[in-house]
Design a protein around this motif. Structure first.
Motif, PDB file in Angstrom:
ATOM      1  N   SER A 124      -3.537   6.814  -4.657  1.00 25.66           N
ATOM      2  CA  SER A 124      -2.725   5.701  -3.876  1.00 25.66           C
ATOM      3  C   SER A 124      -2.996   4.376  -4.570  1.00 25.66           C
ATOM      4  O   SER A 124      -3.665   4.395  -5.346  1.00 25.66           O
ATOM      5  CB  SER A 124      -3.621   5.569  -2.434  1.00 25.66           C
ATOM      6  OG  SER A 124      -5.044   5.441  -2.651  1.00 25.66           O
ATOM      7  N   ASP A 128      -3.211  -0.029  -3.623  1.00 20.91           N
ATOM      8  CA  ASP A 128      -3.235  -0.934  -2.812  1.00 20.91           C
ATOM      9  C   ASP A 128      -3.211  -2.178  -3.561  1.00 20.91           C
ATOM     10  O   ASP A 128      -4.461  -2.460  -4.233  1.00 20.91           O
ATOM     11  CB  ASP A 128      -4.431  -0.757  -1.869  1.00 20.91           C
ATOM     12  CG  ASP A 128      -4.335  -1.926  -0.599  1.00 20.91           C
ATOM     13  OD1 ASP A 128      -4.009  -1.307   0.386  1.00 20.91           O
ATOM     14  OD2 ASP A 128      -4.717  -3.005  -0.598  1.00 20.91           O
ATOM     15  N   HIS A 136       0.759  -1.174  -0.021  1.00 14.99           N
ATOM     16  CA  HIS A 136       0.085  -0.025  -0.091  1.00 14.99           C
ATOM     17  C   HIS A 136       0.847   1.180  -0.095  1.00 14.99           C
ATOM     18  O   HIS A 136       2.045   1.456   0.745  1.00 14.99           O
ATOM     19  CB  HIS A 136      -0.889   0.089   1.143  1.00 14.99           C
ATOM     20  CG  HIS A 136      -1.755   1.227   1.318  1.00 14.99           C
ATOM     21  ND1 HIS A 136      -3.035   1.497   0.529  1.00 14.99           N
ATOM     22  CD2 HIS A 136      -1.514   2.469   1.769  1.00 14.99           C
ATOM     23  CE1 HIS A 136      -3.441   2.404   0.737  1.00 14.99           C
ATOM     24  NE2 HIS A 136      -2.634   3.242   1.833  1.00 14.99           N
ATOM     25  N   THR A 137       0.309   2.017  -1.041  1.00 12.35           N
ATOM     26  CA  THR A 137       1.340   3.432  -0.893  1.00 12.35           C
ATOM     27  C   THR A 137       0.182   4.564  -1.149  1.00 12.35           C
ATOM     28  O   THR A 137      -0.715   4.414  -1.829  1.00 12.35           O
ATOM     29  CB  THR A 137       2.422   3.471  -1.852  1.00 12.35           C
ATOM     30  OG1 THR A 137       3.210   4.622  -1.616  1.00 12.35           O
ATOM     31  CG2 THR A 137       2.050   3.411  -3.195  1.00 12.35           C
ATOM     32  N   ASP A 138       0.533   5.740  -0.567  1.00 13.16           N
ATOM     33  CA  ASP A 138      -0.100   7.126  -0.672  1.00 13.16           C
ATOM     34  C   ASP A 138       0.684   8.159  -0.894  1.00 13.16           C
ATOM     35  O   ASP A 138       1.850   8.233  -0.561  1.00 13.16           O
ATOM     36  CB  ASP A 138      -1.062   7.557   0.486  1.00 13.16           C
ATOM     37  CG  ASP A 138      -2.000   6.575   1.160  1.00 13.16           C
ATOM     38  OD1 ASP A 138      -2.631   5.880   0.338  1.00 13.16           O
ATOM     39  OD2 ASP A 138      -2.148   6.304   2.229  1.00 13.16           O
TER      40      ASP A 138
END
Length: 70
Positions: free
Chosen positions: A28, A30, A17-19
């Protein structure tokens, strides 16, 4: 402005996961790998064009949350 999500998955890492808080809004991704396949959730800010490229296939993405599975 446009965003291209082109993840490279590896079965050794089952969840990522990254934002990113851009000037246009939150971006983002996921990614979850299960024994039944891979699930993707991509979030795109309003007013921004985006697409996902999965194994060479392109999928247009709308503003907001987009769910794809394979």
């Amino acid at each position: 402005e446009s965003i291209i999500f082109e993840p490279v998955t590896d079965g050794r890492v089952p969840h990522v996961h990254t934002d990113f808080d851009s000037v246009k809004g939150k971006i983002s991704s996921d990614i979850t790998i299960t024994e039944n396949g891979t699930n993707y959730i991509f979030e795109v800010p309003d007013g921004v064009k985006a697409k996902a490229v999965l194994h060479g296939r392109e999928f247009p993405l709308a503003a907001g949350r987009n769910k794809l599975s394979e």
